[in-house]
Design a protein around this motif. Structure first.
Motif, PDB file in Angstrom:
ATOM      1  N   ARG A 238     -49.545  66.175 -43.797  1.00 15.62           N
ATOM      2  CA  ARG A 238     -50.252  66.262 -42.318  1.00 15.62           C
ATOM      3  C   ARG A 238     -48.642  66.454 -41.283  1.00 15.62           C
ATOM      4  O   ARG A 238     -49.389  67.423 -40.357  1.00 15.62           O
ATOM      5  CB  ARG A 238     -51.254  65.348 -41.590  1.00 15.62           C
ATOM      6  CG  ARG A 238     -52.199  64.810 -42.240  1.00 15.62           C
ATOM      7  CD  ARG A 238     -53.135  63.708 -41.920  1.00 15.62           C
ATOM      8  NE  ARG A 238     -53.101  64.278 -40.883  1.00 15.62           N
ATOM      9  CZ  ARG A 238     -53.533  62.622 -40.126  1.00 15.62           C
ATOM     10  NH1 ARG A 238     -54.223  61.363 -41.002  1.00 15.62           N
ATOM     11  NH2 ARG A 238     -53.828  62.859 -38.725  1.00 15.62           N
ATOM     12  N   LEU A 239     -47.413  66.024 -41.341  1.00 18.46           N
ATOM     13  CA  LEU A 239     -46.561  66.220 -40.537  1.00 18.46           C
ATOM     14  C   LEU A 239     -46.396  67.246 -40.651  1.00 18.46           C
ATOM     15  O   LEU A 239     -46.007  68.138 -39.384  1.00 18.46           O
ATOM     16  CB  LEU A 239     -45.172  65.436 -40.968  1.00 18.46           C
ATOM     17  CG  LEU A 239     -44.466  65.082 -39.758  1.00 18.46           C
ATOM     18  CD1 LEU A 239     -43.957  63.629 -39.986  1.00 18.46           C
ATOM     19  CD2 LEU A 239     -43.268  65.718 -40.118  1.00 18.46           C
ATOM     20  N   PHE A 240     -45.905  67.842 -41.854  1.00 20.39           N
ATOM     21  CA  PHE A 240     -45.463  69.370 -41.597  1.00 20.39           C
ATOM     22  C   PHE A 240     -46.882  70.781 -41.112  1.00 20.39           C
ATOM     23  O   PHE A 240     -46.518  71.895 -40.176  1.00 20.39           O
ATOM     24  CB  PHE A 240     -44.868  70.182 -42.725  1.00 20.39           C
ATOM     25  CG  PHE A 240     -43.717  69.172 -43.581  1.00 20.39           C
ATOM     26  CD1 PHE A 240     -43.105  68.940 -42.796  1.00 20.39           C
ATOM     27  CD2 PHE A 240     -44.176  68.656 -44.980  1.00 20.39           C
ATOM     28  CE1 PHE A 240     -41.666  68.664 -43.462  1.00 20.39           C
ATOM     29  CE2 PHE A 240     -43.120  68.086 -45.186  1.00 20.39           C
ATOM     30  CZ  PHE A 240     -41.945  67.381 -44.694  1.00 20.39           C
ATOM     31  N   LYS A 241     -47.799  70.210 -41.365  1.00 18.82           N
ATOM     32  CA  LYS A 241     -48.894  71.200 -40.757  1.00 18.82           C
ATOM     33  C   LYS A 241     -48.574  71.228 -39.629  1.00 18.82           C
ATOM     34  O   LYS A 241     -48.919  71.901 -38.425  1.00 18.82           O
ATOM     35  CB  LYS A 241     -50.329  71.119 -41.494  1.00 18.82           C
ATOM     36  CG  LYS A 241     -51.597  71.625 -41.156  1.00 18.82           C
ATOM     37  CD  LYS A 241     -52.430  71.108 -41.503  1.00 18.82           C
ATOM     38  CE  LYS A 241     -53.952  71.890 -41.585  1.00 18.82           C
ATOM     39  NZ  LYS A 241     -54.975  71.866 -41.577  1.00 18.82           N
ATOM     40  N   LEU A 242     -48.907  70.447 -38.497  1.00 19.29           N
ATOM     41  CA  LEU A 242     -48.987  69.875 -37.635  1.00 19.29           C
ATOM     42  C   LEU A 242     -47.402  70.449 -36.637  1.00 19.29           C
ATOM     43  O   LEU A 242     -47.669  71.013 -35.369  1.00 19.29           O
ATOM     44  CB  LEU A 242     -48.937  68.475 -37.009  1.00 19.29           C
ATOM     45  CG  LEU A 242     -48.962  68.268 -36.025  1.00 19.29           C
ATOM     46  CD1 LEU A 242     -49.748  68.916 -35.041  1.00 19.29           C
ATOM     47  CD2 LEU A 242     -49.232  66.409 -35.629  1.00 19.29           C
ATOM     48  N   SER A 243     -46.654  70.407 -37.022  1.00 23.44           N
ATOM     49  CA  SER A 243     -45.776  70.899 -36.316  1.00 23.44           C
ATOM     50  C   SER A 243     -45.716  72.278 -36.971  1.00 23.44           C
ATOM     51  O   SER A 243     -44.827  72.898 -35.836  1.00 23.44           O
ATOM     52  CB  SER A 243     -44.163  70.396 -37.540  1.00 23.44           C
ATOM     53  OG  SER A 243     -43.038  70.776 -37.515  1.00 23.44           O
ATOM     54  N   LYS A 244     -45.935  73.135 -37.626  1.00 28.55           N
ATOM     55  CA  LYS A 244     -46.259  74.321 -37.550  1.00 28.55           C
ATOM     56  C   LYS A 244     -46.604  74.875 -36.581  1.00 28.55           C
ATOM     57  O   LYS A 244     -46.950  75.653 -36.586  1.00 28.55           O
ATOM     58  CB  LYS A 244     -46.520  75.043 -39.162  1.00 28.55           C
ATOM     59  CG  LYS A 244     -46.730  76.417 -39.635  1.00 28.55           C
ATOM     60  CD  LYS A 244     -47.499  77.121 -40.521  1.00 28.55           C
ATOM     61  CE  LYS A 244     -47.234  77.965 -41.178  1.00 28.55           C
ATOM     62  NZ  LYS A 244     -47.394  78.670 -42.991  1.00 28.55           N
ATOM     63  N   ALA A 245     -48.102  74.264 -36.112  1.00 27.11           N
ATOM     64  CA  ALA A 245     -48.598  74.485 -35.604  1.00 27.11           C
ATOM     65  C   ALA A 245     -48.080  74.388 -34.112  1.00 27.11           C
ATOM     66  O   ALA A 245     -48.856  75.476 -33.038  1.00 27.11           O
ATOM     67  CB  ALA A 245     -49.893  73.366 -35.757  1.00 27.11           C
ATOM     68  N   ARG A 246     -46.916  73.783 -34.345  1.00 22.62           N
ATOM     69  CA  ARG A 246     -46.838  73.727 -32.748  1.00 22.62           C
ATOM     70  C   ARG A 246     -45.429  74.071 -31.856  1.00 22.62           C
ATOM     71  O   ARG A 246     -44.801  74.378 -31.274  1.00 22.62           O
ATOM     72  CB  ARG A 246     -46.016  72.168 -32.251  1.00 22.62           C
ATOM     73  CG  ARG A 246     -47.271  70.696 -32.328  1.00 22.62           C
ATOM     74  CD  ARG A 246     -47.182  69.337 -32.038  1.00 22.62           C
ATOM     75  NE  ARG A 246     -48.181  68.654 -31.538  1.00 22.62           N
ATOM     76  CZ  ARG A 246     -48.253  67.366 -31.463  1.00 22.62           C
ATOM     77  NH1 ARG A 246     -47.517  66.869 -31.707  1.00 22.62           N
ATOM     78  NH2 ARG A 246     -49.214  66.718 -31.562  1.00 22.62           N
ATOM     79  N   GLN A 247     -45.520  75.085 -33.675  1.00 21.22           N
ATOM     80  CA  GLN A 247     -43.825  76.056 -33.138  1.00 21.22           C
ATOM     81  C   GLN A 247     -44.670  77.406 -32.649  1.00 21.22           C
ATOM     82  O   GLN A 247     -45.008  77.547 -33.012  1.00 21.22           O
ATOM     83  CB  GLN A 247     -43.536  76.105 -34.970  1.00 21.22           C
ATOM     84  CG  GLN A 247     -42.609  75.213 -35.036  1.00 21.22           C
ATOM     85  CD  GLN A 247     -41.683  75.502 -36.465  1.00 21.22           C
ATOM     86  OE1 GLN A 247     -42.266  76.941 -37.013  1.00 21.22           O
ATOM     87  NE2 GLN A 247     -41.372  74.845 -36.982  1.00 21.22           N
TER      88      GLN A 247
END
Length: 278
Positions: free
Chosen positions: A269-278
């Motif tokens: 979930r952390l990696f997915k959210l980070s990707k969405a914010r890039q």
């Protein structure tokens, strides 16, 4: 897949170098380790390089020192994987400079009571961008005035709760800090809710959508707070994380790396959210 998402190095008040931290994180069987020094990301580039060498994922982060002005107490936020870390620089620089100024003032007071020198204390900084209380205490240990960092002498001299040499510092408002973390594209997690009695502000931050997660698994989280933490995570669909808050030898109670961890689902979930914010 597991990760220890709360670790400190000599770039703040930990006892291990970045090299040793990443090496021993791998030895401990972790798949990921987050370097989260206090108010600095100075060790991240080195950690990422070493992670590739040792075969362990490194999550770049920082532990942000903030203040709950409503309740007049400290609050710590963990920022992970900021896409634009330069947007954190002003906040972090102010905190580091104020910490260094205030602790050097504390050191001057300590030097009036003990024959310790500034040069001796500086030996223990080892690249840290600011002086920390732990550096003063290590010098006093070196001179035989105490056998531990966070014992009676620390309480007498440097404790925020009545230490005779303590000089208070200023901190950014926790909501403002959370906004800056989000503006930098980072994942914002409330650190160790029990340590500074952050249960009330935890709910307020969740209601304001200021945080993305809560450090549910931490050595100093209290059993009596566990239900409240779990309830807030579930109610606001936050990411539950875990971290040892590793400081190596610079701690009152030993917490070996990898003894509090973040599980696979939360990492994803952390990696997915980070990707969405890039």
């Amino acid at each position: 897949m597991i990760g220890d998402l709360h670790c400190h190095t000599r770039f703040s008040d930990g006892s291990l170098s970045v090299d040793d931290l990443v090496f021993y994180a791998k030895r401990a069987g972790l798949d990921f380790v987050a370097v989260t020094d206090h108010d600095t990301m100075s060790g991240i580039s080195r950690a990422e390089l070493l992670g590739k060498r040792y075969g362990i994922g490194v999550i770049g982060g920082v532990e942000v020192s903030a203040w709950d002005y409503k309740r007049q107490r400290r609050v710590h936020l963990l920022c992970y994987l900021p896409a634009n870390p330069d947007r954190l620089e002003g906040m972090l620089k102010h905190t580091i400079e104020d910490r260094d100024k205030c602790i050097r003032e504390s050191l001057k007071k300590v030097m009036q009571l003990f024959p310790v020198t500034e040069e001796h204390v500086s030996r223990f900084m080892k690249g840290a961008p600011a002086l920390y209380n732990v550096h003063i205490m290590l010098a006093l240990m070196d001179l035989g005035y105490t056998d531990c960092i966070y014992g009676d002498l620390f309480q007498e001299l440097l404790s925020p709760k009545g230490g005779s040499c303590f000089v208070p510092r200023t901190y950014i408002d926790v909501l403002e800090a959370a906004q800056i973390i989000k503006s930098a594209g980072g994942i914002c997690v409330l650190a160790h809710p029990s340590v500074y009695d952050s249960i009330e502000i935890m709910r307020e931050l969740a209601q304001a959508q200021a945080i993305d997660g809560i450090e549910q698994f931490h050595p100093r989280n209290k059993d009596e707070d566990a239900q409240a933490i779990a309830d807030i995570i579930r109610e606001y669909d936050l990411i539950p994380t875990g971290g040892t808050d590793f400081h190596g030898a610079h701690t009152k109670i030993p917490h070996p790396i990898g003894t509090c961890v973040t599980q696979k689902a939360s990492l994803e979930r952390l990696f997915k959210l980070s990707k969405a914010r890039q």
